[in-house]
Design an enzyme around this catalytic site. Structure first.
Site, PDB file in Angstrom:
ATOM      1  N   GLU A 169     -24.646  -3.363  20.002  1.00 16.24           N
ATOM      2  CA  GLU A 169     -24.165  -4.329  19.201  1.00 16.24           C
ATOM      3  C   GLU A 169     -24.654  -6.114  19.470  1.00 16.24           C
ATOM      4  O   GLU A 169     -24.960  -6.544  18.675  1.00 16.24           O
ATOM      5  CB  GLU A 169     -22.766  -4.535  19.373  1.00 16.24           C
ATOM      6  CG  GLU A 169     -22.091  -3.444  19.127  1.00 16.24           C
ATOM      7  CD  GLU A 169     -22.407  -2.770  17.845  1.00 16.24           C
ATOM      8  OE1 GLU A 169     -22.498  -3.443  16.963  1.00 16.24           O
ATOM      9  OE2 GLU A 169     -22.061  -1.491  17.609  1.00 16.24           O
TER      10      GLU A 169
ATOM     11  N   GLY B 163      -9.193  -3.415 -11.005  1.00 16.61           N
ATOM     12  CA  GLY B 163      -7.862  -3.606 -11.546  1.00 16.61           C
ATOM     13  C   GLY B 163      -8.261  -3.068 -13.105  1.00 16.61           C
ATOM     14  O   GLY B 163      -7.459  -3.544 -14.070  1.00 16.61           O
ATOM     15  N   LYS B 164      -9.047  -2.096 -13.414  1.00 12.79           N
ATOM     16  CA  LYS B 164      -9.323  -1.755 -14.777  1.00 12.79           C
ATOM     17  C   LYS B 164      -7.828  -1.142 -15.276  1.00 12.79           C
ATOM     18  O   LYS B 164      -7.519  -1.492 -16.451  1.00 12.79           O
ATOM     19  CB  LYS B 164     -10.419  -0.436 -14.711  1.00 12.79           C
ATOM     20  CG  LYS B 164     -11.488  -1.063 -14.060  1.00 12.79           C
ATOM     21  CD  LYS B 164     -12.791   0.026 -14.422  1.00 12.79           C
ATOM     22  CE  LYS B 164     -12.707   1.245 -13.365  1.00 12.79           C
ATOM     23  NZ  LYS B 164     -12.644   0.628 -11.838  1.00 12.79           N
ATOM     24  N   THR B 165      -7.351  -0.174 -14.432  1.00  9.08           N
ATOM     25  CA  THR B 165      -6.209   0.638 -14.844  1.00  9.08           C
ATOM     26  C   THR B 165      -4.906  -0.516 -15.271  1.00  9.08           C
ATOM     27  O   THR B 165      -4.443  -0.665 -15.979  1.00  9.08           O
ATOM     28  CB  THR B 165      -5.761   1.326 -13.836  1.00  9.08           C
ATOM     29  OG1 THR B 165      -6.924   2.254 -13.472  1.00  9.08           O
ATOM     30  CG2 THR B 165      -4.682   2.290 -14.261  1.00  9.08           C
TER      31      THR B 165
HETATM   32  P1  ADP Z   1      -9.331   0.599 -10.878  1.00  6.24           P
HETATM   33  O1  ADP Z   1      -8.485   1.023 -11.899  1.00  6.24           O
HETATM   34  O2  ADP Z   1     -10.165  -0.550 -11.403  1.00  6.24           O
HETATM   35  O3  ADP Z   1      -9.881   1.551  -9.880  1.00  6.24           O
HETATM   36  P2  ADP Z   1      -6.425  -0.404 -10.355  1.00  6.24           P
HETATM   37  O4  ADP Z   1      -6.428  -1.021 -11.494  1.00  6.24           O
HETATM   38  O5  ADP Z   1      -6.051   1.076 -10.114  1.00  6.24           O
HETATM   39  O6  ADP Z   1      -8.048  -0.416  -9.968  1.00  6.24           O
HETATM   40  O7  ADP Z   1      -6.237  -1.569  -9.127  1.00  6.24           O
HETATM   41  C1  ADP Z   1      -5.512  -0.716  -8.117  1.00  6.24           C
HETATM   42  C2  ADP Z   1      -4.475  -2.124  -7.640  1.00  6.24           C
HETATM   43  O8  ADP Z   1      -5.348  -3.185  -6.919  1.00  6.24           O
HETATM   44  C3  ADP Z   1      -3.582  -2.607  -8.807  1.00  6.24           C
HETATM   45  O9  ADP Z   1      -2.404  -1.761  -8.826  1.00  6.24           O
HETATM   46  C4  ADP Z   1      -3.241  -3.808  -8.134  1.00  6.24           C
HETATM   47  O10 ADP Z   1      -2.092  -3.789  -7.403  1.00  6.24           O
HETATM   48  C5  ADP Z   1      -4.767  -4.286  -7.453  1.00  6.24           C
HETATM   49  N1  ADP Z   1      -5.530  -5.110  -7.876  1.00  6.24           N
HETATM   50  C6  ADP Z   1      -6.794  -4.878  -8.575  1.00  6.24           C
HETATM   51  N2  ADP Z   1      -7.326  -5.915  -9.192  1.00  6.24           N
HETATM   52  C7  ADP Z   1      -6.360  -6.732  -9.052  1.00  6.24           C
HETATM   53  C8  ADP Z   1      -6.500  -8.060  -9.785  1.00  6.24           C
HETATM   54  N3  ADP Z   1      -7.250  -8.518 -10.590  1.00  6.24           N
HETATM   55  N4  ADP Z   1      -5.276  -8.828  -9.657  1.00  6.24           N
HETATM   56  C9  ADP Z   1      -4.181  -8.208  -9.046  1.00  6.24           C
HETATM   57  N5  ADP Z   1      -4.092  -7.064  -8.567  1.00  6.24           N
HETATM   58  C10 ADP Z   1      -4.945  -6.282  -8.526  1.00  6.24           C
HETATM   59 ZN    ZN Z   2     -25.586  -0.350  14.870  1.00  2.85          ZN
HETATM   60 MG    MG Z   3      -8.200   3.263 -12.078  1.00  3.94          MG
END
Ligand code: ADP
Ligand code: ZN
Ligand code: MG
Length: 644
Positions: free
Chosen positions: A452, A234-236
């Site tokens: 398995e 969720g960095k972006t």
């Molecule tokens: P990153 O940039 O860290 O790779 P993103 O911000 O692109 O990740 O996250 C991708 C999607 O995952 C977001 O658009 C959202 O839908 C979901 N997501 C990730 N983290 C969260 C969070 N903490 N709360 C709600 N949704 C989240």
């Molecule tokens: Zn195996």
């Molecule tokens: Mg990202």
């Protein structure tokens, strides 16, 4: 209506002929023609100004003129440059040319005119007129220049028209979200969990909203904030939320977009981006995946990349050039903070670092709730259970889990998403879709079932292995079958004992195949890779090998940490050989433990394998009954007791 063909044909052909020539060439010739036209026009003007245009006065030669002067027929000569305007006694006016280098008197003397005759003529030298004189003298230099400039201008217009963008490629490609844009607005409410990160970022929001409060007390506001965390945490999303909370413009660009075919483009994009952002201040510039440009300079595979370095330098320069009261904040995200150039992390640049962890159980439930907002759920849905079963899932994984659940419900034409859909979605996200078409032969099925079962037994018996949650021989993604484990609790730290048991569990399949069938298939190849890598990390990273002792020979996530020195993975041949020996020892021990375990529970192995061949899938309850029936006590389930 039908046209006679002879009417249609010529028209069509003509058109075809013209169309064959690409539009750009046609346009090029067109503008080239215009250029030529202007050129000729200029020449005409030039020749007109310099007086090549003839009057209607008669012209006489110098020798004729000499005769006329000697005979006393000429009363006055006016010298205008090289032109001589002659006035005769009878009132006629004529024109002559003088030699350029000689004065008119010298010329006349040379033609044998007597001095008295010359002195009888009134000779008047006219000053050349200003404009004409200058044009006359400068035109030879300037005309070609003007011509060349004109050609360049036309060519450049041509190039731009042809869509090569040769003159515009410096402009930044950033996507802009303005605060008025309600549709795209994201706030902290849309981000679940990540409490510490939100707290840190709240400060930034505060500053952007009310900078005066901070500046008045002389506080220096951070210019750069680096968001670090695994992919999908969720960095972006958080960066967007900061802009949304503060109500400022959001400029977003990905690190890789800076790097183009042409060297120097990245740097000029950066310059452009910062310029535009400053005009829109208060604003946030977000550089996603900054490791694409921000890797340590001068090291790494493939040597230096000039373009990347220039881009990085430009970012640093722009950040250094901020005025203290500039209301622009740079945010960046990366999942490889270990490879970033130390210069980026220096005070005054990205000195604020915010780490975003994978969500724990409570956070996972929150995230699921957020993505459940717009979905219709059946009564039986229990998001807590889903959260329990998804350790290690990122926010993005949970988002796609919810989506897959909804897709499953829709495919079966139900209007509500049920708990069963979500549970199936977990496996789909974790392992890829089921490959129902991938039918195993009878023998393959038997081998997979035993393989398995071997994993399952070792992980049920060894103390530090995670208990089995589900066993299946339905192939998914790349796996022919799989055993799902469920850790007893969310863990942050892992111990050596757990690692050793994990390795034994991984080798359970391999050992069973060899024991039961006296042969080894390609099936365990992934098991071997994963467990060998783990054993290697134990030796080189975690100091978990008695013979090597407490040394870290490799840094986290690869080789280079900060510059050279310990941890850059450059050790002697001798050490390398020792590492290999240690890894082999760990693996062999793991294999022996797995083998002993399976041999002592041979009856259990047969029971599980037989059941698997029958039903293809065994869930936890049934599995535990089989364990009990064969004298093995299932592991204590601590806080997952209440589930399912
Ligand atoms: P990153 O940039 O860290 O790779 P993103 O911000 O692109 O990740 O996250 C991708 C999607 O995952 C977001 O658009 C959202 O839908 C979901 N997501 C990730 N983290 C969260 C969070 N903490 N709360 C709600 N949704 C989240
Ligand atoms: Zn195996
Ligand atoms: Mg990202």
């Amino acid at each position: 209506m039908q046209f006679p063909s002879q009417f249609k044909k010529p028209v069509k052909n003509q058109k075809k002929g013209r169309d064959k020539r690409p539009a750009s060439i046609t346009r090029f010739l067109g503008s080239f023609g215009t250029g030529l036209l202007i050129f000729f026009l200029l020449i005409t003007v030039y020749s007109f100004v310099t007086g090549n245009g003839k009057d209607d006065k008669p012209t006489v030669s110098l020798s004729e003129l000499s005769g006329d002067v000697s005979s006393g027929a000429v009363t006055a000569i006016e010298v205008d440059g090289d032109t001589l305007n002659l006035t005769y006694r009878d009132g006629t006016e004529k024109i002559s040319k003088k030699e350029t280098d000689n004065a008119i008197t010298t010329s006349l003397v040379n033609y044998g005119v007597k001095a008295e005759a010359i002195s009888a003529v009134k000779i008047l030298v006219k000053e050349p007129s200003g404009v004409a004189y200058w044009l006359f003298n400068l035109a030879p230099f300037f005309l070609p220049l003007i011509f060349i400039i004109a050609i360049i201008w036309f060519l450049s217009r041509q190039v731009r028209g042809a869509g090569m963008q040769a003159f515009t490629f410096g402009q930044s490609k950033a996507r802009i979200t303005m605060p008025e844009d309600k549709k795209q607005k994201v706030t902290f409410k849309d981000v679940a969990g990540a409490k510490e990160a939100k707290q840190e970022l709240m400060e930034i929001v505060d500053f952007l909203k009310n900078p005066k409060k901070f500046l008045d007390v002389g506080a220096v506001i951070p210019k750069g904030i680096l968001l670090m965390g695994a992919p999908g945490t969720g960095k972006t999303l958080l960066a967007r939320a900061v802009a949304g909370e503060a109500g400022v413009a959001f400029f977003s660009i990905s690190g890789s977009e800076f790097v183009e075919m042409f060297v120097g483009v990245g740097a000029s994009r950066v310059r452009d981006l910062f310029k535009v952002a400053k005009q829109a201040a208060p604003a946030i510039i977000f550089v996603d995946e900054i490791d694409a440009v921000g890797r340590s300079r001068g090291v790494g595979v493939g040597g230096g990349n000039d373009e990347r370095e220039q881009t990085l330098n430009q970012i640093l320069t722009e950040m250094d050039g901020f005025e203290p009261n500039e209301k622009v904040i740079v945010m960046a995200a990366t999942n490889r903070p270990d490879v970033l150039d130390p210069a980026l992390l220096r005070p005054g640049r990205f000195d604020r670092r915010v780490t975003i962890d994978l969500p724990d159980r409570a956070d996972r439930e929150e995230i699921l709730k957020i993505h459940a907002r717009k979905k219709p759920f059946a009564e039986d849905v229990n998001l807590l259970v889903v959260a329990e079963r998804t350790p290690g899932f990122s926010g993005a994984d949970l988002y796609s889990l919810m989506n897959e659940g909804a897709i499953l419900a829709a495919r079966e034409s139900r209007t509500k998403v049920s708990q069963y859909d979500l549970i199936r979605a977990i496996e789909k996200v974790m392992l890829g879709p089921e490959r129902k078409s991938h039918i195993l032969s009878q023998q393959e099925k038997k081998i997979t079932a035993y393989h398995e079962a071997g994993h399952a037994i070792v992980s049920s018996v060894l103390d530090y292995a995670d208990p089995v949650h589900k066993i299946s021989i339905i192939s998914r993604g790349r796996a022919a079958g799989y055993v799902l484990h469920l850790p007893l609790e969310d863990r942050k730290l892992q111990s050596k004992k757990e690692f050793l048991d994990d390795i034994a569990v991984s080798l359970g399949g391999y050992v069973t195949e060899r024991m039961m069938f006296g042969d080894i298939t390609t099936g365990p190849s992934n098991d071997l890779q994963v467990s060998t890598a783990l054993a290697r990390d134990m030796v080189t990273k975690y100091g978990m090998s008695d013979n090597m002792g407490p040394v870290a020979l490799e840094g986290e996530g690869g080789r280079v940490l900060f510059g050279r020195g310990v941890g850059d993975g450059e050790y002697s041949e001798m050490i390398a050989a020792q590492i290999d020996a240690e890894v082999k020892a760990i693996m062999t021990t793991g294999m022996n433990r797995a083998e002993t375990t399976i041999k002592t529970h041979k009856k259990l192995l047969d029971a599980i394998a037989t059941r698997l061949i029958e039903t293809e899938t065994i869930e936890r309850e049934e599995f535990e009954q089989i364990l009990i029936a064969n004298g093995v006590t299932p592991k204590k389930k601590k806080d997952i007791e209440h589930l399912v």
